[in-house]
Motif scaffolding. Structure first.
Motif, PDB file in Angstrom:
ATOM      1  N   LYS A 125       1.019   4.111  -2.819  1.00 51.75           N
ATOM      2  CA  LYS A 125       0.791   5.524  -2.757  1.00 51.75           C
ATOM      3  C   LYS A 125       1.701   6.186  -3.514  1.00 51.75           C
ATOM      4  CE  LYS A 125      -1.762   5.295   1.634  1.00 51.75           C
ATOM      5  NZ  LYS A 125      -1.683   5.606   3.051  1.00 51.75           N
ATOM      6  N   GLU A 162      -6.071   7.460  -4.583  1.00 57.32           N
ATOM      7  CA  GLU A 162      -5.889   7.166  -3.292  1.00 57.32           C
ATOM      8  C   GLU A 162      -5.744   5.615  -3.115  1.00 57.32           C
ATOM      9  OE1 GLU A 162      -8.576   9.427  -0.317  1.00 57.32           O
ATOM     10  OE2 GLU A 162      -9.604   9.352  -2.524  1.00 57.32           O
ATOM     11  N   THR A 169       0.696  -1.404  -0.205  1.00 55.50           N
ATOM     12  CA  THR A 169       0.001  -0.017  -0.079  1.00 55.50           C
ATOM     13  C   THR A 169       0.792   1.390  -0.122  1.00 55.50           C
ATOM     14  OG1 THR A 169      -1.883  -1.340   1.200  1.00 55.50           O
ATOM     15  CG2 THR A 169      -1.768   1.212   1.141  1.00 55.50           C
TER      16      THR A 169
END
Length: 136
Positions: A96, A102, A92
């Motif tokens: 990002k 997002e 994650t």
């Protein structure tokens, strides 16, 4: 094995990964579906759940994932990674930095929260596990 879940609709793709992901999971299932959605919507929302029996990626699947990430880094509005493995936090954080949209990681127990967020119905603030208001 990659499964397209019934919550897939409009600009939202909802997938579940079981066992081991293969190159064919990408080339025959995910990429054609993504391209179809992308051709009809300017941005795509993606939720992928990694089932408890998920055991990893074959080398060809990793290569396809890397190619996909480079080619479509600006095409995702939101991406939710759902699963309990520790590496998902790491994935994650990397996503990002590479994607315009997002990206959030949710535990398996937070699947409904992830679905709400991917639908733009969840909190805009960074999510965290919330305690019940009556819990001590």
């Amino acid at each position: 094995m990659l499964y397209v879940l019934p919550e897939t609709t409009g600009d939202i793709i909802v997938l579940q990964a079981n066992d081991k992901l293969t190159q064919e999971d990408y080339t025959e299932t995910f990429i054609p579906l993504f391209e179809h959605v992308k051709n009809t919507h300017p941005e795509v929302r993606l939720l992928i759940t990694f089932a408890p029996d998920f055991s990893g990626f074959e080398a060809g699947a990793l290569w396809e994932d890397l190619k996909f990430g480079v080619a479509h880094a600006n095409d995702l509005h939101r991406m939710a990674i759902v699963g309990d493995a520790q590496w998902m936090d790491w994935a994650t954080q990397i996503s990002k930095r590479l994607m315009r949209g997002e990206v959030r990681h949710y535990k398996l127990t937070q699947l409904l929260e992830a679905l709400r967020w991917i639908n733009d119905e969840g909190e805009d603030d960074e999510h965290e596990e919330k305690k019940h208001p009556f819990a001590g």
